[in-house]
Design a protein around this motif. Structure first.
Motif, mmCIF file in Angstrom:
data_model
loop_
_atom_site.group_PDB
_atom_site.id
_atom_site.type_symbol
_atom_site.label_atom_id
_atom_site.label_comp_id
_atom_site.label_asym_id
_atom_site.label_seq_id
_atom_site.Cartn_x
_atom_site.Cartn_y
_atom_site.Cartn_z
ATOM 1 N N LEU A 23 0.808 -1.209 0.000
ATOM 2 C CA LEU A 23 0.000 0.000 0.000
ATOM 3 C C LEU A 23 0.848 1.268 0.000
ATOM 4 O O LEU A 23 0.559 2.220 -0.736
ATOM 5 C CB LEU A 23 -0.944 0.003 1.201
ATOM 6 C CG LEU A 23 -1.919 1.185 1.267
ATOM 7 C CD1 LEU A 23 -2.828 1.214 0.044
ATOM 8 C CD2 LEU A 23 -2.744 1.130 2.554
ATOM 9 N N GLU A 24 1.894 1.282 0.797
ATOM 10 C CA GLU A 24 2.727 2.482 0.868
ATOM 11 C C GLU A 24 3.363 2.786 -0.492
ATOM 12 O O GLU A 24 3.412 3.943 -0.919
ATOM 13 C CB GLU A 24 3.819 2.315 1.930
ATOM 14 C CG GLU A 24 4.655 3.568 2.128
ATOM 15 C CD GLU A 24 5.633 3.438 3.282
ATOM 16 O OE1 GLU A 24 6.708 4.063 3.216
ATOM 17 O OE2 GLU A 24 5.310 2.714 4.244
ATOM 18 N N ASN A 25 3.838 1.748 -1.174
ATOM 19 C CA ASN A 25 4.399 1.951 -2.512
ATOM 20 C C ASN A 25 3.368 2.540 -3.468
ATOM 21 O O ASN A 25 3.667 3.430 -4.271
ATOM 22 C CB ASN A 25 4.903 0.627 -3.085
ATOM 23 C CG ASN A 25 6.163 0.126 -2.412
ATOM 24 O OD1 ASN A 25 6.888 0.896 -1.782
ATOM 25 N ND2 ASN A 25 6.427 -1.155 -2.533
ATOM 26 N N ILE A 26 2.145 2.033 -3.383
ATOM 27 C CA ILE A 26 1.076 2.479 -4.263
ATOM 28 C C ILE A 26 0.739 3.953 -4.031
ATOM 29 O O ILE A 26 0.469 4.710 -4.977
ATOM 30 C CB ILE A 26 -0.198 1.621 -4.044
ATOM 31 C CG1 ILE A 26 0.058 0.152 -4.397
ATOM 32 C CG2 ILE A 26 -1.385 2.181 -4.819
ATOM 33 C CD1 ILE A 26 0.236 -0.121 -5.855
ATOM 34 N N LEU A 27 0.763 4.376 -2.773
ATOM 35 C CA LEU A 27 0.333 5.728 -2.429
ATOM 36 C C LEU A 27 1.403 6.788 -2.642
ATOM 37 O O LEU A 27 1.088 7.941 -2.981
ATOM 38 C CB LEU A 27 -0.144 5.776 -0.972
ATOM 39 C CG LEU A 27 -1.328 4.861 -0.602
ATOM 40 C CD1 LEU A 27 -1.679 5.033 0.871
ATOM 41 C CD2 LEU A 27 -2.530 5.126 -1.481
ATOM 42 N N GLU A 28 2.658 6.442 -2.441
ATOM 43 C CA GLU A 28 3.742 7.421 -2.589
ATOM 44 C C GLU A 28 3.813 7.910 -4.033
ATOM 45 O O GLU A 28 3.779 7.134 -4.977
ATOM 46 C CB GLU A 28 5.082 6.798 -2.184
ATOM 47 C CG GLU A 28 5.234 6.536 -0.692
ATOM 48 C CD GLU A 28 5.500 7.807 0.111
ATOM 49 O OE1 GLU A 28 5.641 8.891 -0.478
ATOM 50 O OE2 GLU A 28 5.565 7.696 1.352
ATOM 51 N N ASN A 29 3.927 9.235 -4.198
ATOM 52 C CA ASN A 29 4.062 9.844 -5.529
ATOM 53 C C ASN A 29 2.979 9.349 -6.492
ATOM 54 O O ASN A 29 3.255 8.984 -7.633
ATOM 55 C CB ASN A 29 5.448 9.568 -6.114
ATOM 56 C CG ASN A 29 6.559 10.194 -5.305
ATOM 57 O OD1 ASN A 29 6.425 11.324 -4.830
ATOM 58 N ND2 ASN A 29 7.643 9.463 -5.099
ATOM 59 N N SER A 30 1.749 9.349 -6.005
ATOM 60 C CA SER A 30 0.634 8.840 -6.803
ATOM 61 C C SER A 30 -0.228 9.984 -7.326
ATOM 62 O O SER A 30 -0.089 11.149 -6.927
ATOM 63 C CB SER A 30 -0.216 7.894 -5.958
ATOM 64 O OG SER A 30 -0.792 8.580 -4.853
ATOM 65 N N LEU A 31 -1.144 9.623 -8.207
ATOM 66 C CA LEU A 31 -2.217 10.517 -8.642
ATOM 67 C C LEU A 31 -3.517 9.941 -8.099
ATOM 68 O O LEU A 31 -3.820 8.770 -8.335
ATOM 69 C CB LEU A 31 -2.266 10.632 -10.162
ATOM 70 C CG LEU A 31 -3.337 11.557 -10.760
ATOM 71 C CD1 LEU A 31 -2.840 12.190 -12.060
ATOM 72 C CD2 LEU A 31 -4.668 10.834 -11.012
ATOM 73 N N TYR A 32 -4.283 10.746 -7.386
ATOM 74 C CA TYR A 32 -5.550 10.320 -6.795
ATOM 75 C C TYR A 32 -6.688 10.925 -7.594
ATOM 76 O O TYR A 32 -6.742 12.138 -7.809
ATOM 77 C CB TYR A 32 -5.632 10.768 -5.340
ATOM 78 C CG TYR A 32 -6.848 10.233 -4.607
ATOM 79 C CD1 TYR A 32 -6.883 8.920 -4.169
ATOM 80 C CD2 TYR A 32 -7.942 11.055 -4.347
ATOM 81 C CE1 TYR A 32 -7.993 8.422 -3.486
ATOM 82 C CE2 TYR A 32 -9.057 10.570 -3.660
ATOM 83 C CZ TYR A 32 -9.073 9.250 -3.245
ATOM 84 O OH TYR A 32 -10.167 8.752 -2.580
ATOM 85 N N TYR A 33 -7.633 10.079 -8.023
ATOM 86 C CA TYR A 33 -8.690 10.518 -8.913
ATOM 87 C C TYR A 33 -10.029 9.979 -8.427
ATOM 88 O O TYR A 33 -10.434 8.886 -8.790
ATOM 89 C CB TYR A 33 -8.380 10.026 -10.326
ATOM 90 C CG TYR A 33 -9.301 10.511 -11.425
ATOM 91 C CD1 TYR A 33 -10.310 11.450 -11.204
ATOM 92 C CD2 TYR A 33 -9.161 10.025 -12.711
ATOM 93 C CE1 TYR A 33 -11.129 11.889 -12.223
ATOM 94 C CE2 TYR A 33 -9.978 10.463 -13.755
ATOM 95 C CZ TYR A 33 -10.966 11.387 -13.486
ATOM 96 O OH TYR A 33 -11.780 11.817 -14.514
ATOM 97 N N PRO A 34 -10.759 10.752 -7.605
ATOM 98 C CA PRO A 34 -12.099 10.334 -7.188
ATOM 99 C C PRO A 34 -13.108 10.588 -8.311
ATOM 100 O O PRO A 34 -12.891 11.433 -9.184
ATOM 101 C CB PRO A 34 -12.379 11.240 -5.986
ATOM 102 C CG PRO A 34 -11.582 12.481 -6.276
ATOM 103 C CD PRO A 34 -10.341 12.015 -6.992
ATOM 104 N N CYS A 35 -14.214 9.853 -8.290
ATOM 105 C CA CYS A 35 -15.270 9.991 -9.319
ATOM 106 C C CYS A 35 -14.673 9.778 -10.711
ATOM 107 O O CYS A 35 -14.980 10.488 -11.660
ATOM 108 C CB CYS A 35 -15.927 11.367 -9.251
ATOM 109 S SG CYS A 35 -16.321 11.938 -7.598
ATOM 110 N N SER A 36 -13.849 8.774 -10.827
ATOM 111 C CA SER A 36 -12.999 8.601 -12.006
ATOM 112 C C SER A 36 -13.695 7.972 -13.196
ATOM 113 O O SER A 36 -13.338 8.240 -14.351
ATOM 114 C CB SER A 36 -11.794 7.733 -11.650
ATOM 115 O OG SER A 36 -12.228 6.443 -11.244
ATOM 116 N N GLY A 37 -14.676 7.092 -12.933
ATOM 117 C CA GLY A 37 -15.187 6.286 -14.031
ATOM 118 C C GLY A 37 -14.040 5.518 -14.667
ATOM 119 O O GLY A 37 -13.144 5.019 -13.983
ATOM 120 N N PHE A 38 -14.034 5.461 -15.989
ATOM 121 C CA PHE A 38 -12.950 4.787 -16.713
ATOM 122 C C PHE A 38 -12.098 5.797 -17.480
ATOM 123 O O PHE A 38 -11.530 5.491 -18.531
ATOM 124 C CB PHE A 38 -13.525 3.749 -17.682
ATOM 125 C CG PHE A 38 -14.385 2.708 -17.022
ATOM 126 C CD1 PHE A 38 -13.858 1.859 -16.073
ATOM 127 C CD2 PHE A 38 -15.725 2.592 -17.344
ATOM 128 C CE1 PHE A 38 -14.643 0.899 -15.457
ATOM 129 C CE2 PHE A 38 -16.529 1.635 -16.743
ATOM 130 C CZ PHE A 38 -15.987 0.786 -15.783
#
Length: 250
Positions: A23-38
């Motif tokens: 999980l930590e690897n996934i979250l670090e330096n990530s882009l977070y996109y709520p309401c993303s659809g596809f």
């Protein structure tokens, strides 16, 4: 990839022969996109600036996601995918730090019919062998969660003391669009969740929108307009906040 942003090398965990969810690897330096659809626009424009994308949408079913996932991305094929459990996402349990207000709670009851059965899947895409680095990075990580964008942010990022590098809020569709709250408003649940730790170090470096006017008070510096198949606006932290971060790091 955007030249105005830092270009990061692909992390070792993503290039490993045996891909293991962390999980930590996934979250670090990530882009977070709520309401993303596809919506693949963030991957198209920011893969290389970040390599991990976290998509959230409570209106997407597991069958619907798997059908889209199997199609792959343009120039990429599916290298790996697996179901992710609630315990993997929140090993210490879920803790709500910011609650919906009365208006949001009332709207939430109306919008429950939009919500699908919760699930989470992790997918890794690998660039097709006949394409070069100019097409995009060798691999891209996508964590997709069917869940609430604001409460999932609290669980993933706030509880772990991590902040995404890029926050994307693109046509979140409040009201009849299926969302019980306004993700662009600075006095609603999502924005209050993002600024819960009211320190410069816990603000996303960049904010991506599809509108020129928004209420995010700490991201008013327009970096560029991205004109592609989807017009986007890229914002950075205001200069005084960025200067405070730089001074603290010095």
């Amino acid at each position: 990839m955007q030249e105005e942003l830092i270009t990061r090398p692909i992390p070792d965990w993503l290039m490993a022969d045996k891909l293991t969810f962390n999980l930590e690897n996934i979250l670090e330096n990530s882009l977070y996109y709520p309401c993303s659809g596809f919506d693949g626009a963030p991957m198209k424009y920011f893969a290389g600036n970040v390599h991990s994308f976290v998509y959230i949408d409570y209106g997407v079913s597991k069958d619907g996601f798997e059908a889209e996932m199997s199609k792959g991305l343009l120039g990429y094929h599916l290298k790996h995918h697996e179901d992710i459990s609630e315990n993997q996402l929140a090993p210490n349990g879920m803790k709500i730090m910011v609650y919906p207000d009365q208006e949001e709670m009332k709207s939430l009851e109306f919008h429950r019919s939009f919500m699908k059965e919760p699930f989470a899947q992790w997918a890794v895409y690998e660039r097709d062998t006949d394409l070069s680095e100019s097409h995009g990075p060798s691999r891209i990580s996508l964590l997709f969660i069917c869940g609430d964008g604001a409460l999932t942010y609290q669980t993933l990022y706030l509880q772990n003391g991590i902040v995404p590098t890029i926050m994307a809020v693109i046509q979140p569709g409040h009201g009849f669009g299926g969302n019980y709250t306004n993700f662009y408003s600075n006095d609603k649940l999502f924005y209050k969740s993002v600024i819960y730790r009211d320190e410069a170090d816990f603000y996303p470096e960049y904010f991506v929108t599809n509108i020129i006017y928004h209420d995010w008070l700490r991201h008013k510096n327009l970096v560029k307009r991205i004109n592609g198949y989807r017009k986007l606006f890229l914002w950075s932290l205001d200069k005084d906040i960025q200067d405070a971060k730089t001074h603290k790091q010095a």
